[in-house]
Write an enzyme that holds these catalytic residues in place. Sequence first.
Site, mmCIF file in Angstrom:
data_model
loop_
_atom_site.group_PDB
_atom_site.id
_atom_site.type_symbol
_atom_site.label_atom_id
_atom_site.label_comp_id
_atom_site.label_asym_id
_atom_site.label_seq_id
_atom_site.Cartn_x
_atom_site.Cartn_y
_atom_site.Cartn_z
ATOM 1 N N ASP A 36 33.684 43.775 21.815
ATOM 2 C CA ASP A 36 33.487 44.955 22.667
ATOM 3 C C ASP A 36 33.401 46.247 21.845
ATOM 4 O O ASP A 36 34.060 47.246 22.175
ATOM 5 C CB ASP A 36 34.654 45.099 23.669
ATOM 6 C CG ASP A 36 34.979 43.816 24.403
ATOM 7 O OD1 ASP A 36 34.056 43.020 24.663
ATOM 8 O OD2 ASP A 36 36.170 43.607 24.724
ATOM 9 N N GLU A 70 29.424 43.277 33.512
ATOM 10 C CA GLU A 70 30.456 44.186 32.976
ATOM 11 C C GLU A 70 29.866 45.057 31.878
ATOM 12 O O GLU A 70 28.662 45.032 31.610
ATOM 13 C CB GLU A 70 31.618 43.362 32.416
ATOM 14 C CG GLU A 70 31.195 42.402 31.302
ATOM 15 C CD GLU A 70 32.241 41.344 30.989
ATOM 16 O OE1 GLU A 70 33.223 41.212 31.741
ATOM 17 O OE2 GLU A 70 32.048 40.629 29.994
#
Length: 465
Positions: free
Chosen positions: A188, A355
């Site tokens: 991420d 997401e």
Amino acid sequence: MRVLAGVTLSILVTGFLVALPAGAAQAAPLPTGARSLESISYPGRFVRHTGSLGQVDPVTSSSTAQVKREATFTVVNGLASPACYSFQTRDGLFLRHRDFRLRVDANTGDPTFRGDATFCAVDGSVSGSVALASYNYPDRRIRHRDFALWLDAQQDTAAFRADSSFRLTAPWTPKSTKGPVIPGLFADPHIATFGGRYYLYPTTDGYASWSGTYYKAFSSTDLVNWTDHGVILDHGPDVSWADNSAWAPAVATRGGRYYLYFSGGAASGNTTKQLGVAVADSPTGPFRDALGRPLVRGDQFSGGQAIDPMVFTDDDGESYLYWGQGVARAVRLNADMVSFDAAQVRVITPSGYNEAPFVFKRNGLYYLMWSENDTRSEDYRVAYATGSSPLGPWTARGVVLQKRLDAGIKGTGHHSVVRAPGTDTWYVAYHRFAVPAGNGTNRETAIDRMDFNSDGTIRPIVPTL
Ligand code: FUB
């Protein structure tokens, strides 16, 4: 440096309490990246694995490529603690002890494995050498016996000290082109520039159920050589309402202060994920929880998980917060960067969205990007839309970054985008399954070029090793 004899000594290293063995002095930080470990008592013999077992074997320039490869490890962030180290093989496995024998295995992410695969550096028997104390058995060290590697209880003898000391040398197999931009397991990645320097803020990965608890920051002037600034926020001591699920940090700046937006979950009680914000005077922290409570409560909006925050600041200085798994939400932040009008929150979920929303602007056009599918799937990928304002409306433009099986690259997603200061050159930071032995909880960070067509659409991004 404090040295005590006869008792185990605990020291605080970048906020982490690490137990050192009796009489041990913490060594200078080890260089991360590819290295080989040469025996002090038998110069010319190096730590190596044959099959899964660890030993010290002779390695010379005439050794086979296979032997050299087995005698090369990447020194990475300790799987159990960033104050210590783990050693990753060229095949993506980790050096660990089991029944006190050293071997190499794939990271399961569970606490036992992470402890077994983490070693704390203490001074070795001769200047410049290092001994490796077990993280979960601090009074034991890696040592060779009959050239096999064991985790043995420390003995106060010259022979033990020499047999448990190693010199970190240049790697027998030089830098692999398969390396992630920062060694180890980090996902991420949020990339940004502050003051002309690049910064990376990733999730610390390698934990079963993504149960990591802390964030590190890295910085670079060239996107190749990265400085590790250590832990910048740790849910344990720093965030009263979150214990685990330290996911997907993103940093924005305003008025000389830096704001770290992050996801967190509690270990007991209400374990629903929530969003927090921490503040610092420098992009590398230390950050402190700005509110002492979540910025977005897990139960505040119906539908979706409150994770994966990101802040975009427009040319007029207004900042917008985007977040969500399952449902994408957006809202303009107040000037304090730590509050917003909940009545103004909009649902902006694009078709295919899972997401990791990310917004940027180029030549007056706004880009909303996101990740599709599950991060555990090799089909995790990035798609995008374009729009005329930070809140849309958006026109879908399709998938732009996805797996490349011919190169062994899978699960490319949860990205962020940065423009090289003063240029129209753009880069995308994203994670992929660690190459070659990774999966959805063993991910690593990569950076590639992101180019545009003349109509502003993004050319397919080619993930590279
Ligand atoms: O790293 C934990 C979670 O996995 C992130 O929040 C998601 O975006 C996915 O990458």
